[in-house]
Structures are given as structure tokens and as C-alpha cells.
Design a protein around this motif. Sequence first.
Motif, PDB file in Angstrom:
ATOM      1  N   HIS A  14      -6.943   3.677  -2.727  1.00 45.70           N
ATOM      2  CA  HIS A  14      -7.891   4.755  -3.015  1.00 45.70           C
ATOM      3  C   HIS A  14      -8.233   4.858  -4.507  1.00 45.70           C
ATOM      4  CE1 HIS A  14      -3.846   6.311  -3.476  1.00 45.70           C
ATOM      5  NE2 HIS A  14      -4.293   7.332  -4.168  1.00 45.70           N
ATOM      6  N   ASN A  15      -7.848   3.834  -5.282  1.00 44.25           N
ATOM      7  CA  ASN A  15      -8.179   3.773  -6.715  1.00 44.25           C
ATOM      8  C   ASN A  15      -7.685   5.015  -7.470  1.00 44.25           C
ATOM      9  OD1 ASN A  15      -9.297   2.592  -9.029  1.00 44.25           O
ATOM     10  ND2 ASN A  15     -11.245   3.649  -8.760  1.00 44.25           N
ATOM     11  N   PRO A  16      -6.371   5.263  -7.436  1.00 46.92           N
ATOM     12  CA  PRO A  16      -5.826   6.475  -8.070  1.00 46.92           C
ATOM     13  C   PRO A  16      -5.871   6.401  -9.594  1.00 46.92           C
ATOM     14  CG  PRO A  16      -4.050   5.052  -7.375  1.00 46.92           C
ATOM     15  CD  PRO A  16      -5.298   4.412  -6.865  1.00 46.92           C
ATOM     16  N   HIS A  17      -5.770   7.553 -10.226  1.00 43.97           N
ATOM     17  CA  HIS A  17      -5.726   7.613 -11.692  1.00 43.97           C
ATOM     18  C   HIS A  17      -4.330   7.293 -12.211  1.00 43.97           C
ATOM     19  CE1 HIS A  17      -9.746   9.369 -12.119  1.00 43.97           C
ATOM     20  NE2 HIS A  17      -9.455  10.081 -11.043  1.00 43.97           N
ATOM     21  N   ILE A  18      -3.309   7.697 -11.459  1.00 39.96           N
ATOM     22  CA  ILE A  18      -1.917   7.499 -11.885  1.00 39.96           C
ATOM     23  C   ILE A  18      -1.154   6.801 -10.764  1.00 39.96           C
ATOM     24  CG2 ILE A  18       0.239   8.626 -12.587  1.00 39.96           C
ATOM     25  CD1 ILE A  18      -1.434  10.920 -13.694  1.00 39.96           C
ATOM     26  N   LEU A  19      -0.442   5.737 -11.128  1.00 39.59           N
ATOM     27  CA  LEU A  19       0.393   5.017 -10.176  1.00 39.59           C
ATOM     28  C   LEU A  19       1.856   5.373 -10.421  1.00 39.59           C
ATOM     29  CD1 LEU A  19      -1.217   1.467 -10.194  1.00 39.59           C
ATOM     30  CD2 LEU A  19      -0.936   2.917  -8.172  1.00 39.59           C
ATOM     31  N   ILE A  20       2.559   5.771  -9.371  1.00 42.96           N
ATOM     32  CA  ILE A  20       3.990   6.028  -9.430  1.00 42.96           C
ATOM     33  C   ILE A  20       4.681   4.966  -8.590  1.00 42.96           C
ATOM     34  CG2 ILE A  20       5.836   7.638  -8.845  1.00 42.96           C
ATOM     35  CD1 ILE A  20       3.912   9.917  -9.352  1.00 42.96           C
ATOM     36  N   GLN A  80       1.240  -8.746 -13.003  1.00 46.89           N
ATOM     37  CA  GLN A  80      -0.164  -9.000 -13.358  1.00 46.89           C
ATOM     38  C   GLN A  80      -1.048  -7.846 -12.911  1.00 46.89           C
ATOM     39  OE1 GLN A  80      -1.000 -12.748 -11.450  1.00 46.89           O
ATOM     40  NE2 GLN A  80      -0.449 -13.964 -13.256  1.00 46.89           N
ATOM     41  N   ILE A  81      -0.820  -7.374 -11.697  1.00 45.15           N
ATOM     42  CA  ILE A  81      -1.651  -6.287 -11.162  1.00 45.15           C
ATOM     43  C   ILE A  81      -1.385  -4.987 -11.910  1.00 45.15           C
ATOM     44  CG2 ILE A  81      -2.023  -4.842  -9.122  1.00 45.15           C
ATOM     45  CD1 ILE A  81      -1.711  -7.439  -7.469  1.00 45.15           C
ATOM     46  N   MET A  82      -0.125  -4.711 -12.260  1.00 46.29           N
ATOM     47  CA  MET A  82       0.180  -3.507 -13.041  1.00 46.29           C
ATOM     48  C   MET A  82      -0.506  -3.551 -14.398  1.00 46.29           C
ATOM     49  SD  MET A  82       4.138  -2.440 -12.211  1.00 46.29           S
ATOM     50  CE  MET A  82       4.890  -4.031 -11.905  1.00 46.29           C
ATOM     51  N   ILE A  83      -0.480  -4.706 -15.034  1.00 48.96           N
ATOM     52  CA  ILE A  83      -1.139  -4.847 -16.339  1.00 48.96           C
ATOM     53  C   ILE A  83      -2.652  -4.679 -16.202  1.00 48.96           C
ATOM     54  CG2 ILE A  83      -1.650  -6.484 -18.198  1.00 48.96           C
ATOM     55  CD1 ILE A  83       1.207  -7.584 -17.784  1.00 48.96           C
ATOM     56  N   GLU A  84      -3.230  -5.251 -15.155  1.00 48.61           N
ATOM     57  CA  GLU A  84      -4.663  -5.094 -14.900  1.00 48.61           C
ATOM     58  C   GLU A  84      -5.028  -3.628 -14.717  1.00 48.61           C
ATOM     59  OE1 GLU A  84      -5.502  -7.443 -11.493  1.00 48.61           O
ATOM     60  OE2 GLU A  84      -5.174  -9.356 -12.517  1.00 48.61           O
ATOM     61  N   GLN A  85      -4.225  -2.922 -13.935  1.00 48.60           N
ATOM     62  CA  GLN A  85      -4.487  -1.498 -13.695  1.00 48.60           C
ATOM     63  C   GLN A  85      -4.389  -0.698 -14.991  1.00 48.60           C
ATOM     64  OE1 GLN A  85      -5.169   0.225 -10.454  1.00 48.60           O
ATOM     65  NE2 GLN A  85      -5.870  -1.895 -10.252  1.00 48.60           N
ATOM     66  N   SER A  86      -3.420  -1.044 -15.825  1.00 52.44           N
ATOM     67  CA  SER A  86      -3.280  -0.371 -17.115  1.00 52.44           C
ATOM     68  C   SER A  86      -4.496  -0.617 -17.998  1.00 52.44           C
ATOM     69  CB  SER A  86      -2.010  -0.864 -17.819  1.00 52.44           C
ATOM     70  OG  SER A  86      -1.929  -0.354 -19.126  1.00 52.44           O
ATOM     71  N   LYS A  87      -4.980  -1.838 -18.028  1.00 48.15           N
ATOM     72  CA  LYS A  87      -6.153  -2.170 -18.842  1.00 48.15           C
ATOM     73  C   LYS A  87      -7.398  -1.440 -18.366  1.00 48.15           C
ATOM     74  CE  LYS A  87      -4.655  -6.726 -20.470  1.00 48.15           C
ATOM     75  NZ  LYS A  87      -4.896  -8.191 -20.412  1.00 48.15           N
ATOM     76  N   MET A  88      -7.417  -1.068 -17.089  1.00 48.77           N
ATOM     77  CA  MET A  88      -8.539  -0.300 -16.535  1.00 48.77           C
ATOM     78  C   MET A  88      -8.454   1.171 -16.921  1.00 48.77           C
ATOM     79  SD  MET A  88      -8.638  -2.003 -12.730  1.00 48.77           S
ATOM     80  CE  MET A  88      -9.720  -0.725 -12.074  1.00 48.77           C
ATOM     81  N   GLY A  89      -7.359   1.568 -17.583  1.00 50.57           N
ATOM     82  CA  GLY A  89      -7.210   2.951 -18.008  1.00 50.57           C
ATOM     83  C   GLY A  89      -6.243   3.762 -17.182  1.00 50.57           C
ATOM     84  N   LYS A  90      -5.621   3.133 -16.179  1.00 49.44           N
ATOM     85  CA  LYS A  90      -4.679   3.870 -15.340  1.00 49.44           C
ATOM     86  C   LYS A  90      -3.377   4.130 -16.106  1.00 49.44           C
ATOM     87  CE  LYS A  90      -7.499   3.208 -11.864  1.00 49.44           C
ATOM     88  NZ  LYS A  90      -7.093   2.429 -10.679  1.00 49.44           N
ATOM     89  N   ILE A  91      -2.716   5.218 -15.744  1.00 45.43           N
ATOM     90  CA  ILE A  91      -1.359   5.498 -16.211  1.00 45.43           C
ATOM     91  C   ILE A  91      -0.398   5.016 -15.139  1.00 45.43           C
ATOM     92  CG2 ILE A  91       0.319   7.339 -16.667  1.00 45.43           C
ATOM     93  CD1 ILE A  91      -1.971   8.953 -17.888  1.00 45.43           C
ATOM     94  N   ILE A  92       0.667   4.337 -15.550  1.00 46.17           N
ATOM     95  CA  ILE A  92       1.652   3.841 -14.603  1.00 46.17           C
ATOM     96  C   ILE A  92       3.030   4.375 -14.979  1.00 46.17           C
ATOM     97  CG2 ILE A  92       2.757   1.805 -13.599  1.00 46.17           C
ATOM     98  CD1 ILE A  92       0.228   0.232 -14.212  1.00 46.17           C
ATOM     99  N   LEU A  93       3.671   5.016 -14.020  1.00 42.72           N
ATOM    100  CA  LEU A  93       5.056   5.455 -14.165  1.00 42.72           C
ATOM    101  C   LEU A  93       5.883   4.626 -13.193  1.00 42.72           C
ATOM    102  CD1 LEU A  93       4.582   9.351 -14.014  1.00 42.72           C
ATOM    103  CD2 LEU A  93       4.277   7.852 -15.967  1.00 42.72           C
ATOM    104  N   LEU A  94       6.893   3.939 -13.696  1.00 42.38           N
ATOM    105  CA  LEU A  94       7.687   3.138 -12.789  1.00 42.38           C
ATOM    106  C   LEU A  94       9.155   3.179 -13.152  1.00 42.38           C
ATOM    107  CD1 LEU A  94       7.563  -0.656 -13.533  1.00 42.38           C
ATOM    108  CD2 LEU A  94       6.323   0.938 -14.958  1.00 42.38           C
ATOM    109  N   SER A  95       9.978   3.115 -12.134  1.00 47.44           N
ATOM    110  CA  SER A  95      11.425   3.015 -12.341  1.00 47.44           C
ATOM    111  C   SER A  95      11.862   1.620 -11.957  1.00 47.44           C
ATOM    112  CB  SER A  95      12.166   4.047 -11.489  1.00 47.44           C
ATOM    113  OG  SER A  95      12.093   3.696 -10.119  1.00 47.44           O
ATOM    114  N   SER A  96      12.867   1.109 -12.640  1.00 46.80           N
ATOM    115  CA  SER A  96      13.407  -0.207 -12.314  1.00 46.80           C
ATOM    116  C   SER A  96      14.736  -0.390 -13.027  1.00 46.80           C
ATOM    117  CB  SER A  96      12.441  -1.312 -12.738  1.00 46.80           C
ATOM    118  OG  SER A  96      12.977  -2.592 -12.474  1.00 46.80           O
ATOM    119  N   HIS A  97      15.622  -1.160 -12.399  1.00 46.76           N
ATOM    120  CA  HIS A  97      16.866  -1.555 -13.048  1.00 46.76           C
ATOM    121  C   HIS A  97      16.722  -2.931 -13.690  1.00 46.76           C
ATOM    122  CE1 HIS A  97      18.400   1.529 -10.190  1.00 46.76           C
ATOM    123  NE2 HIS A  97      19.228   1.788 -11.186  1.00 46.76           N
TER     124      HIS A  97
END
Length: 288
Positions: free
Chosen positions: A143-149, A167-184
Motif C-alpha cells: 500500500h506504499n506506506p510512509h513508514i516501514l516497521i 536493496q529494497i530497504m535502501i530503495e525505500q529510504s531513497k524514496m523518502g520513506k522512514i524505516i524502523l527495524l529491529s535485528s540482532h
Amino acid sequence: MLEIKNLTKIYGKTVGLSNLSFKCDNHDILGILGHNGSGKTTLFRLLLGLIHKTEGEIIMKEGINKQTYFGYLPEERSLYKDISVEKQIIYLSKLKKMDKEKIIDSMNYWLDRFEMSPYRKTTIRELSKGNQQKVQFICALIHNPHILILDEPLTGLDANNVKLFKQIMIEQSKMGKIILLSSHQYEELEEFCSQVILLKKGVNVLSGYLNQLKQTDPRLCITINNDKEMKYQTNEHVCRSDSMGNFSRYILSDKSKQFDFLERIDLTAITYMKVEQITLRDLVQEAS
């Protein structure tokens, strides 16, 4: 785009999150770090409106619809196992109030982008764990969200799919999206996160822009080969050391001490040396 002020969540006598504050602008990728029970999932649920905050503010663009403003990839599989990939995506897209034409166009694009077009009629149960994760990511993006969690988005993926997800996360960021992610997987996060927050029992114990945190830290890392006995770990300038196969890694307490350290090691026995800033993992270990 997103600002959190003194966000707090209390579960009975347990603190889920305590006075957390941060701000993200367009293009920011924020890594939310911490062990299980640190407050990461509580933060995500508060942002998504799944639970109510005890105190604090969540400030977003006025007039937004939380249902469509966020795209969410949960850590646990949350797919219907007995329906096809196509039906799963369409069902969740309809919950986002998308019209049929947009659903089909967007679904076709993302199935192709994730190399999942051959599996569109396959039931979720028949997919590998990695392909199930791809479906979840498509549902978060459809749905082309503004913020990805994204909660542990890289878990269970092979090297090729980790590369694709990044690659897709970086692409989304370059489009202006905010990304919040957790990872170990700190080494993976370090490549593309602009900000990090480390939570411990609901409390923010480390936060900031990653490059600035590393540059202002006084420590330095030196990696050398052929030192299995870790014979320099008692050097007065070494605050931590560890062995990695045929290599030994030393964390110096201060960047200015590197030459003193090098003067005390047997350079004739060394065929490999790397001097660098400390890593995200080092920052997390120190703060934890």
C-alpha cells in the motif's frame, strides 16, 4: 515525519517502555536494538496503535490514517497457511482500503521484484521460510506506506535474500520513506542504518546517528593475524580482545594509544593488520 516524546508504557508493575524520545526525518533508517524483553516490540505496537501508551506523545503528520501510514513486517509469521500467496496479498491489501486495480498492479510489481511470481498460486504452507518472509514483506509494502516497521526482517534468510531485502530497504529510504527495524544481525544493520537506539528493560541506554557515535568514541580496533594465544591481551592499552579463527582483534581504550600498542607487538610475525573504528556490535556490548 515522526517524533516520539517521553513515550512510556507500563504493564501492571512492569515497565515496557520508559520515557523514550527520538525523531526521524525522511530517508532515515533507524535500528532498534536490544535483547528480547527490551521494549522493541512494545514500541512497534504503540506506533501501530495496537496498544495504548501510558504517557508521552507520538507525533506524526496531521490527518494521517495509521492503518495506511505504516507498513508492518512482524517477527512472527502472521500468514494464513492454507491460502495462496496471491489470495493472502489481496486479502491484506483490501484491509488497507486499496482498490482492485491498484492491488493487482502493485502485487504484480512486488511479486516480480521479490522473484515470487512463479509462486503466486502456491499455498503459504508450501513455501520455504525465506519465501514466507518475502510474502510478509510484500504485504508491508503493497500500500506504499510512509513508514516501514520491520521486526527482525533478515532472520532466516540466505545470503542472496539478505542482499535483496537490504536493496529494497535502501530503495525505500531513497524514496523518502522512514524505516524502523529491529535485528540482532548488527553487521548487516551497520551497512545502512543512519540512526540506532539501544533499549534495555524499556530504557534507552544508547542512541544517536551511527557515524557520529563511532567517530566520537575514543576506542580503536586493531585486527592482526597469527595470534591464537592472544598474547597481547594483557597490554595496558587493551580494554577487550577476542579471537576469530586465525585472527585476533584488540579494542584499544584510546585511539592515541595505537602506536604504543604497535611498538610492543612482534611486527615480523604479522602478515595482516587492519586498524579501524569500533563497530556497532562494540558499541552495543559496551552499553549493555
